[in-house]
Structures are given as C-alpha cells and as structure tokens.
Motif scaffolding. Structure first.
Motif, PDB file in Angstrom:
ATOM      1  N   ALA A  89       0.827  -1.208   0.000  1.00 41.69           N
ATOM      2  CA  ALA A  89       0.000   0.000   0.000  1.00 41.69           C
ATOM      3  C   ALA A  89       0.859   1.255   0.000  1.00 41.69           C
ATOM      4  O   ALA A  89       0.535   2.252  -0.665  1.00 41.69           O
ATOM      5  N   VAL A  90       1.960   1.219   0.747  1.00 37.51           N
ATOM      6  CA  VAL A  90       2.871   2.365   0.792  1.00 37.51           C
ATOM      7  C   VAL A  90       3.446   2.640  -0.594  1.00 37.51           C
ATOM      8  O   VAL A  90       3.452   3.783  -1.073  1.00 37.51           O
ATOM      9  N   ARG A  91       3.897   1.590  -1.257  1.00 42.31           N
ATOM     10  CA  ARG A  91       4.545   1.783  -2.553  1.00 42.31           C
ATOM     11  C   ARG A  91       3.543   2.184  -3.631  1.00 42.31           C
ATOM     12  O   ARG A  91       3.872   2.946  -4.538  1.00 42.31           O
ATOM     13  N   GLU A  92       2.327   1.674  -3.551  1.00 39.51           N
ATOM     14  CA  GLU A  92       1.304   2.118  -4.492  1.00 39.51           C
ATOM     15  C   GLU A  92       1.013   3.601  -4.305  1.00 39.51           C
ATOM     16  O   GLU A  92       0.875   4.352  -5.283  1.00 39.51           O
ATOM     17  N   ALA A  93       0.922   4.034  -3.059  1.00 40.01           N
ATOM     18  CA  ALA A  93       0.670   5.449  -2.788  1.00 40.01           C
ATOM     19  C   ALA A  93       1.820   6.312  -3.281  1.00 40.01           C
ATOM     20  O   ALA A  93       1.605   7.405  -3.841  1.00 40.01           O
ATOM     21  N   GLU A  94       3.049   5.838  -3.089  1.00 39.97           N
ATOM     22  CA  GLU A  94       4.206   6.576  -3.587  1.00 39.97           C
ATOM     23  C   GLU A  94       4.182   6.685  -5.106  1.00 39.97           C
ATOM     24  O   GLU A  94       4.487   7.752  -5.664  1.00 39.97           O
ATOM     25  N   GLN A  95       3.800   5.617  -5.778  1.00 48.67           N
ATOM     26  CA  GLN A  95       3.757   5.666  -7.238  1.00 48.67           C
ATOM     27  C   GLN A  95       2.670   6.608  -7.735  1.00 48.67           C
ATOM     28  O   GLN A  95       2.856   7.318  -8.724  1.00 48.67           O
ATOM     29  N   ARG A  96       1.544   6.630  -7.053  1.00 50.95           N
ATOM     30  CA  ARG A  96       0.486   7.580  -7.440  1.00 50.95           C
ATOM     31  C   ARG A  96       0.965   9.022  -7.266  1.00 50.95           C
ATOM     32  O   ARG A  96       0.701   9.884  -8.117  1.00 50.95           O
ATOM     33  N   ALA A  97       1.662   9.284  -6.165  1.00 49.51           N
ATOM     34  CA  ALA A  97       2.179  10.629  -5.940  1.00 49.51           C
ATOM     35  C   ALA A  97       3.225  10.994  -6.989  1.00 49.51           C
ATOM     36  O   ALA A  97       3.243  12.125  -7.500  1.00 49.51           O
ATOM     37  N   ALA A  98       4.090  10.047  -7.315  1.00 50.39           N
ATOM     38  CA  ALA A  98       5.116  10.283  -8.334  1.00 50.39           C
ATOM     39  C   ALA A  98       4.481  10.549  -9.688  1.00 50.39           C
ATOM     40  O   ALA A  98       4.891  11.453 -10.426  1.00 50.39           O
ATOM     41  N   ALA A  99       3.469   9.767 -10.019  1.00 47.02           N
ATOM     42  CA  ALA A  99       2.803   9.928 -11.314  1.00 47.02           C
ATOM     43  C   ALA A  99       2.192  11.309 -11.455  1.00 47.02           C
ATOM     44  O   ALA A  99       2.215  11.912 -12.538  1.00 47.02           O
ATOM     45  N   ALA A 100       1.654  11.842 -10.369  1.00 49.87           N
ATOM     46  CA  ALA A 100       1.020  13.161 -10.422  1.00 49.87           C
ATOM     47  C   ALA A 100       2.015  14.244 -10.815  1.00 49.87           C
ATOM     48  O   ALA A 100       1.651  15.218 -11.489  1.00 49.87           O
TER      49      ALA A 100
ATOM     50  N   VAL B   9       4.282  14.067 -12.994  1.00 42.77           N
ATOM     51  CA  VAL B   9       4.553  14.069 -14.436  1.00 42.77           C
ATOM     52  C   VAL B   9       3.261  14.001 -15.251  1.00 42.77           C
ATOM     53  O   VAL B   9       3.281  13.684 -16.438  1.00 42.77           O
ATOM     54  N   GLY B  10       2.143  14.294 -14.609  1.00 44.37           N
ATOM     55  CA  GLY B  10       0.892  14.439 -15.338  1.00 44.37           C
ATOM     56  C   GLY B  10       0.120  13.173 -15.590  1.00 44.37           C
ATOM     57  O   GLY B  10      -0.694  13.122 -16.518  1.00 44.37           O
ATOM     58  N   VAL B  11       0.322  12.150 -14.760  1.00 43.71           N
ATOM     59  CA  VAL B  11      -0.363  10.866 -14.949  1.00 43.71           C
ATOM     60  C   VAL B  11      -1.302  10.614 -13.773  1.00 43.71           C
ATOM     61  O   VAL B  11      -0.894  10.705 -12.607  1.00 43.71           O
ATOM     62  N   SER B  12      -2.542  10.285 -14.076  1.00 47.26           N
ATOM     63  CA  SER B  12      -3.516  10.003 -13.013  1.00 47.26           C
ATOM     64  C   SER B  12      -4.178   8.636 -13.145  1.00 47.26           C
ATOM     65  O   SER B  12      -4.837   8.169 -12.212  1.00 47.26           O
ATOM     66  N   ASP B  13      -4.011   7.981 -14.301  1.00 46.99           N
ATOM     67  CA  ASP B  13      -4.625   6.673 -14.532  1.00 46.99           C
ATOM     68  C   ASP B  13      -3.592   5.581 -14.279  1.00 46.99           C
ATOM     69  O   ASP B  13      -2.679   5.393 -15.081  1.00 46.99           O
ATOM     70  N   LEU B  14      -3.701   4.890 -13.160  1.00 44.40           N
ATOM     71  CA  LEU B  14      -2.767   3.832 -12.786  1.00 44.40           C
ATOM     72  C   LEU B  14      -3.523   2.547 -12.512  1.00 44.40           C
ATOM     73  O   LEU B  14      -4.574   2.560 -11.867  1.00 44.40           O
ATOM     74  N   THR B  15      -2.957   1.424 -12.982  1.00 45.22           N
ATOM     75  CA  THR B  15      -3.491   0.092 -12.697  1.00 45.22           C
ATOM     76  C   THR B  15      -2.395  -0.729 -12.046  1.00 45.22           C
ATOM     77  O   THR B  15      -1.279  -0.811 -12.577  1.00 45.22           O
ATOM     78  N   PHE B  16      -2.693  -1.332 -10.903  1.00 40.96           N
ATOM     79  CA  PHE B  16      -1.763  -2.242 -10.237  1.00 40.96           C
ATOM     80  C   PHE B  16      -2.309  -3.657 -10.381  1.00 40.96           C
ATOM     81  O   PHE B  16      -3.439  -3.929  -9.974  1.00 40.96           O
ATOM     82  N   LEU B  17      -1.518  -4.549 -10.966  1.00 38.88           N
ATOM     83  CA  LEU B  17      -1.997  -5.895 -11.261  1.00 38.88           C
ATOM     84  C   LEU B  17      -1.830  -6.863 -10.097  1.00 38.88           C
ATOM     85  O   LEU B  17      -2.465  -7.927 -10.090  1.00 38.88           O
ATOM     86  N   GLY B  18      -0.966  -6.565  -9.136  1.00 41.90           N
ATOM     87  CA  GLY B  18      -0.864  -7.386  -7.936  1.00 41.90           C
ATOM     88  C   GLY B  18      -0.101  -8.685  -8.080  1.00 41.90           C
ATOM     89  O   GLY B  18      -0.267  -9.595  -7.254  1.00 41.90           O
TER      90      GLY B  18
END
Length: 238
Positions: free
Chosen positions: A57-68, A70-79
């Motif tokens: 959960a921590v790393r997913e949240a970090e990736q969402r913050a990082a994506a923002a 550079v202008g990216v808001s659509d993320l899919t995590f396959l697990g």
C-alpha cells in the motif's frame, strides 16, 4: 510516428519507481505535449523497504504521488508477486486487458533482453514484464481470438498498438532519444516521492542522473547542456 500523431500512451512496469528512474522525464514531455499517459504496474513492490505487510500500500501510494508530478492520473496495479514475475499467459492477458481499455498508440515497457553493461537494472521481473508486454502488444491485444473472455465477457474490443518503446535494453539497440532537459525537475520530483526505497532523492542521486542523462544527450547529438533518456523503438503498426 511523431508525437503530434500520438493521442495516448501506456507505460508497463514491474515495480513502483521503475518508470521514474527510467522514463519519467519522457513521460513528462509526453503529457506536456497533450498525450494521455497511463501506467500499468505489475507488482506493488512489496518485497522491498522494511518488508512490512503494509509495504504494498505504501509503494502504491508513492507511485500515485510520483505519477502526479509528471501528469499521470490513470494507474493500474496488477498485484503480481514482487520478485517472482513470469511472462505467463495470465500476465499477458491482464496487460492485454489494460491495452484494450486504454487503447494507446504507444506502449513503453522494459526490454526483455539483458543489459550486460549495467546488470543492476536488469531485474528478472523487468525482463519478464517486457516479454509479457511484447506478447500483449503483438499479437494478443489485437487478436480477437486471444484471451476470448476479454471480448466475449468484458466487451473489450481488439486494439493495435502502433509503437513499442523498450527501456534499459542492450545499449547498441537504443535508437531513440527524448530531450528531457526541461522536464528533469519533474522527474526528480517523481523520484523523491519514493521515500520508502532510499529516503528523499538527494543531491548525490540528482548529480548522478544529470551526468548520465547528459552523456546520453551527447551520444545522440543533442548538444551541450542537454539531458536525454533513450529507448529502443519498435514499429508494431503492421
């Protein structure tokens, strides 16, 4: 295909932070040009950091913050399990599903080949994701008879990706450079979002990346003072 002819792009990675080390400058250039960029991250990077149950959960949240950044808001995590990814039919199907949903003109992923010049970035997960993504691009996503449930049960129509960009492959195969000079600060902001991995990305990391991207720009003839990321380009339009 020029950037002007690209409407959307999909970046497929093995772990959170892969895109930010390898291609965040390029992503920032694309989004600034009006390209809609989506991320598909095959694991949640749980086999890292302190290894706690909440690390995914921590790393997913970090990736969402990082994506923002550079202008990216659509993320899919396959697990898929971090450190144990294989180019399975299931992974091919799941990436093909994202391709059919996003319908990108361009897909960027990691090379399935070993970069013998810099082994630390040639993680087995990276290569497995690269192999599965290539198969998802060609032939799976465009073939109505591949993974029939995607069409028959989910209504996802086939889609042909026109360009495949491969990161971190053998240097001799890299033939496309992207000038990221104006996007470098956004790349660093994205990297600083991944604090669970190495703490805030400090001056040493920034200097190392500046030197690497400057050498890349020089190699591709972009001129003194420029910074660049480079990739292997594959035409998948046919």
């Amino acid at each position: 295909m020029s950037t002007a002819n690209v409407r959307s792009a999909l970046v497929v990675t093995a772990h959170p932070d892969d895109v930010d080390f390898g291609a965040a400058g390029t992503v920032a250039v694309w989004t600034s040009a009006g390209i809609e960029v989506s991320y598909c991250v095959c694991t949640s990077g749980e086999a890292s950091g302190d290894g706690s149950p909440g690390m995914a959960a921590v790393r997913e949240a970090e990736q969402r913050a990082a994506a923002a950044h550079v202008g990216v808001s659509d993320l899919t995590f396959l697990g898929y399990p971090d450190g144990a990814v294989t180019p399975s039919m299931e992974l091919r199907r799941d990436i093909a599903r994202v391709i059919r949903r996003v319908r990108p003109d361009r897909v960027l992923t990691w090379s399935p080949e070993i970069n013998w010049d810099f082994v630390p970035t040639t993680h087995p997960d990276h290569r497995a994701v690269g192999e599965a993504t290539f198969a998802a691009v060609y032939p799976d996503a465009r073939n109505p008879y591949a993974h029939r449930s995607l069409l028959d049960e989910e209504g996802l129509e086939p889609w042909t990706v026109r360009e495949l960009w491969l990161a971190d492959g053998p240097p001799r195969l890299r033939d496309k450079a992207v000038d990221i000079t104006g996007a470098f600060d956004r790349k660093m902001a994205a990297l600083r979002s991944h604090s669970s991995q190495a703490g805030p990305a400090g001056e040493a990391i920034e200097q190392e990346l500046r030197q690497y991207h400057a050498a890349t720009a020089e190699q591709f003839g972009l001129g003194e003072g420029r910074l660049a990321e480079c990739f292997q380009f594959v035409d998948t339009s046919g």
